[in-house]
Scaffold this motif. Structure first.
Motif, short mmCIF file in Angstrom:
data_model
loop_
_atom_site.label_atom_id
_atom_site.label_comp_id
_atom_site.label_asym_id
_atom_site.label_seq_id
_atom_site.Cartn_x
_atom_site.Cartn_y
_atom_site.Cartn_z
N THR A 223 0.83 -1.19 0.00
CA THR A 223 0.00 0.00 0.00
C THR A 223 0.87 1.25 0.00
N LYS A 224 0.25 2.38 -0.35
CA LYS A 224 1.00 3.65 -0.33
C LYS A 224 1.50 3.94 1.08
N GLU A 225 0.69 3.57 2.09
CA GLU A 225 1.11 3.80 3.48
C GLU A 225 2.37 3.01 3.81
N GLU A 226 2.46 1.78 3.32
CA GLU A 226 3.66 0.97 3.55
C GLU A 226 4.87 1.55 2.83
N ILE A 227 4.65 2.01 1.60
CA ILE A 227 5.76 2.55 0.81
C ILE A 227 6.29 3.84 1.42
N ASP A 228 5.42 4.59 2.09
CA ASP A 228 5.83 5.87 2.69
C ASP A 228 6.63 5.69 3.97
N LYS A 229 6.61 4.49 4.54
CA LYS A 229 7.37 4.23 5.77
C LYS A 229 8.81 3.83 5.44
N PRO A 230 9.72 3.85 6.43
CA PRO A 230 11.07 3.33 6.19
C PRO A 230 11.00 1.86 5.74
N LEU A 231 11.75 1.54 4.69
CA LEU A 231 11.76 0.18 4.15
C LEU A 231 12.94 -0.58 4.75
N ILE A 232 12.63 -1.66 5.45
CA ILE A 232 13.64 -2.41 6.19
C ILE A 232 13.83 -3.78 5.55
N GLY A 233 15.03 -4.04 5.08
CA GLY A 233 15.34 -5.34 4.53
C GLY A 233 15.50 -6.37 5.63
N ILE A 234 14.80 -7.49 5.51
CA ILE A 234 14.91 -8.60 6.45
C ILE A 234 15.74 -9.66 5.73
N VAL A 235 17.02 -9.76 6.08
CA VAL A 235 17.95 -10.63 5.35
C VAL A 235 17.93 -12.01 6.02
N ASN A 236 17.27 -12.94 5.39
CA ASN A 236 16.97 -14.23 6.01
C ASN A 236 17.81 -15.34 5.37
N ALA A 237 18.68 -15.96 6.17
CA ALA A 237 19.53 -17.05 5.66
C ALA A 237 18.88 -18.42 5.81
N HIS A 238 17.55 -18.44 5.93
CA HIS A 238 16.84 -19.73 6.07
C HIS A 238 17.12 -20.65 4.89
N ASN A 239 17.36 -21.93 5.21
CA ASN A 239 17.35 -22.97 4.18
C ASN A 239 17.03 -24.30 4.86
N GLU A 240 16.94 -25.34 4.07
CA GLU A 240 16.56 -26.65 4.59
C GLU A 240 17.71 -27.65 4.58
N ILE A 241 18.95 -27.14 4.64
CA ILE A 241 20.12 -28.02 4.69
C ILE A 241 20.98 -27.75 5.92
N ILE A 242 20.70 -26.67 6.66
CA ILE A 242 21.49 -26.35 7.86
C ILE A 242 20.58 -26.43 9.09
N ALA A 243 20.99 -27.22 10.07
CA ALA A 243 20.19 -27.34 11.30
C ALA A 243 20.03 -26.00 12.00
N GLY A 244 21.04 -25.15 11.88
CA GLY A 244 20.97 -23.84 12.51
C GLY A 244 20.08 -22.86 11.78
N HIS A 245 19.64 -23.22 10.55
CA HIS A 245 18.87 -22.28 9.73
C HIS A 245 17.46 -22.75 9.43
N ILE A 246 17.15 -23.99 9.78
CA ILE A 246 15.87 -24.57 9.40
C ILE A 246 14.69 -23.79 9.99
N HIS A 247 14.92 -23.10 11.11
CA HIS A 247 13.85 -22.38 11.80
C HIS A 247 13.91 -20.87 11.59
N LEU A 248 14.78 -20.39 10.72
CA LEU A 248 14.97 -18.95 10.61
C LEU A 248 13.76 -18.23 10.03
N ASP A 249 12.87 -18.94 9.35
CA ASP A 249 11.63 -18.29 8.91
C ASP A 249 10.82 -17.78 10.09
N GLN A 250 10.85 -18.54 11.21
CA GLN A 250 10.13 -18.08 12.42
C GLN A 250 10.79 -16.83 12.98
N ILE A 251 12.12 -16.80 12.94
CA ILE A 251 12.84 -15.63 13.43
C ILE A 251 12.54 -14.42 12.54
#
Length: 552
Positions: A25-53
């Motif tokens: 929405t225009k309201e979302e675009i007008d706010k600061p845009l924050i990149g969420i850099v997510n290293a989630h994948n399904e091959i690393i035990a430490g990353h399998i849950h990063l979608d929740q984070i």
């Protein structure tokens, strides 16, 4: 805001149209845009849950008035890449991660980033990008795994690696090996000892780029989800207060990180990653600084692989804030430094308490009066090398032995399992450095084979490659200059006498200068092991381990 230049006004209409097409929405675009850099994948035990984070971090950003926009980062599991050609890629991937975060952030004009890594090279790669970009950033990691349980004892990933050596000796059965492998990693998170991933997650917190307890709050916990929400809120506060990574990543912040690293005997890989992050911040961290800080820093925690405790024990004992507060009693922590919390280091740790003195010792009664890592020099490592002194048996702190030389990790492992290594030997593994590997493979397989076969108190290992944070024993890595760059390690022959003196920080091969000169004259440099693709380009650009293996 940076995003205004791309999305505001008449010139921003085409860019806005693309966001509208995705439902923004225009309201979302007008706010600061924050990149969420997510290293989630399904091959690393430490990353399998990063979608929740990531989901929690997005909620935090939205609650604080920003618009979260997720994009991915790659990640390689060192444990799976270990012991074969795949291990050439993890360290090299650090640069790919930094480059890709830079590219995504600048191409899309993000106003800030929440960085979500969890494992070895992903954490420093993202921190390198943060320093390079210098836009408001907060790191929230995925958190550590709990220790496994087997026959009433705590075990971890290093246990199963070492048990392979025990199996090769015929001391355990196939069934027992399989049973241990099912128990060693009981759930998601970065492997439960103070290996490289957890070391770097803890040091992210010390540097001031992550919230308190970022390094120790368990992966699968409500506390970790709350931490992610607060990280999303904090990046908005950093934008408001104009707190950027280069305000936080000062020389004193790196000194704090090295101090805590020595006090907890973190992975030797931190000696690669801290200089690389500092390099992006325009700061040079020399190996001498690590040694200088080690000499005055007491060793206060004894976590696996150096001891019996795991990350959950450190967390329950008060975590990194409690460890820092204890070190501050001796004036070893700079407390007036700003952090991404908006508070100083001193304010962040003010209310911290040690809740278990068996896990975190006092500065008055430490395990040892000096730090857990040691930097050695000598004719075999004129530019330095590193060893986790805290994980070396007392019998091996001073050692003189005959060299058994191998030009690859595979050759060394085969010799160990075939019983060709004898008590007193010094195993030398060369052409495994940043250029020679290429990629400076992490060698948990040979060190664990030595330990699993009961030779860790009798045999030393030297390499221009590196060792896993899970390594124990007299394993000396990062030898610089590496063999591929003309280092003396490339001239050693079977039977040469090597002297290791860890207390006095010395590593020498007993050769006369005339003999060294003779060998140099007849030495033929081998062909590169990889001649095409990313690794070939990496090998041409990468510097030595003593400089953090950065690209130039």
């Amino acid at each position: 805001m940076k995003s205004d230049k791309i999305f505001k006004g008449a010139k921003g209409a085409p860019a806005r149209s693309l966001l509208y097409g995705m439902g923004y929405t225009k309201e979302e675009i007008d706010k600061p845009l924050i990149g969420i850099v997510n290293a989630h994948n399904e091959i690393i035990a430490g990353h399998i849950h990063l979608d929740q984070i990531a989901e929690a971090a997005k909620k935090g950003v939205a609650m604080a008035g920003g618009t979260p926009i997720e994009f991915p980062a790659i990640g390689i599991c060192d444990g799976i890449a270990m012991g074969h050609e795949g291990m050439k890629y993890p360290l090299a991937s650090r640069e790919l991660i930094a480059d890709s975060v830079e590219a995504m952030a600048l191409a899309h004009g993000f106003d800030g980033l929440v960085l979500i890594p969890n494992c070895d090279k992903i954490i420093p790669g993202m921190l390198m990008a943060a320093a390079r970009l210098n836009i408001p950033c907060v790191v929230v990691s995925g958190g550590p795994m709990r220790a496994g349980k087997y026959n009433g004892e705590n075990i971890d990933f290093s246990t199963i690696i070492e048990k392979v050596g025990t199996y090769q000796k015929g001391q355990i059965s196939d069934d027992e090996l399989e049973n241990i492998s099912r128990k060693a990693c009981p759930g998601c998170g970065s492997c439960s000892g103070l290996f490289t991933a957890n070391s770097m997650n803890c040091l992210t917190e010390v540097l001031g780029m992550g919230l308190p307890y970022n390094g120790t709050a368990m992966a699968h916990s409500g506390e970790r989800i709350r931490l992610a929400k607060y990280a999303g809120m904090k990046v908005m506060e950093c934008i408001e207060k104009d707190i950027k990574p280069l305000d936080v990543l000062t020389l004193d912040a790196f000194k704090n990180a090295i101090t805590v690293d020595m006090a907890m005997a973190g992975s030797t890989n931190t000696v690669l990653h801290l200089p690389a992050i500092a390099h992006e911040a325009g700061i040079e961290l020399k190996l001498d600084l690590f040694d200088e800080i080690s000499q005055k820093t007491p060793y206060l925690t004894k976590l696996s692989p150096s001891g019996k405790h795991h990350m959950e024990d450190l967390h329950l004992a008060g975590g990194i804030p409690a460890l820092m507060k204890e070190l501050a009693k001796k004036g070893l922590i700079k407390e007036d430094l700003i952090t991404i919390t908006g508070l100083t280091v001193g304010e962040n740790i003010e209310n911290a308490k040690i809740r278990n003195r068996d896990v975190i010792k006092s500065v008055e009664e430490p395990y040892r009066s000096t730090g857990g890592l040691a930097i050695l020099t000598g004719n075999l490592a004129t530019d330095g090398c590193v060893v986790k002194e805290s994980a070396v048996a007392d019998e091996m702190l001073n050692h003189k032995g005959s060299a058994k030389v191998f030009n690859s990790e595979e050759d060394a492992v085969n010799a160990i399992f075939q019983g060709k290594i004898e008590k007193g030997d010094v195993v030398v593994i060369r052409y495994e450095g940043p250029k020679g590997g290429p990629g400076m493979r992490e060698m948990l397989s040979p060190t664990s084979a030595i330990a699993g076969m009961g030779l860790d108190k009798d045999v030393a290992l030297l390499t221009d490659g590196r060792f896993s944070g899970a390594t124990r024993g007299a394993a000396i890595g990062h030898i610089s200059p590496e063999a591929m760059e003309g280092g003396l390690i490339g001239l050693i022959e079977d039977g040469d006498i090597i002297e290791i003196d860890i207390p006095n920080k010395k590593l020498e091969v007993k050769l006369s200068q005339d003999e060294i000169d003779r060998r140099k004259e007849k030495h033929i440099k081998p062909e590169p092991k990889v001649k095409k693709g990313y690794l070939a380009r990496y090998a041409k650009l990468v510097t030595s381990a003593n400089t953090g293996a950065v690209l130039k």
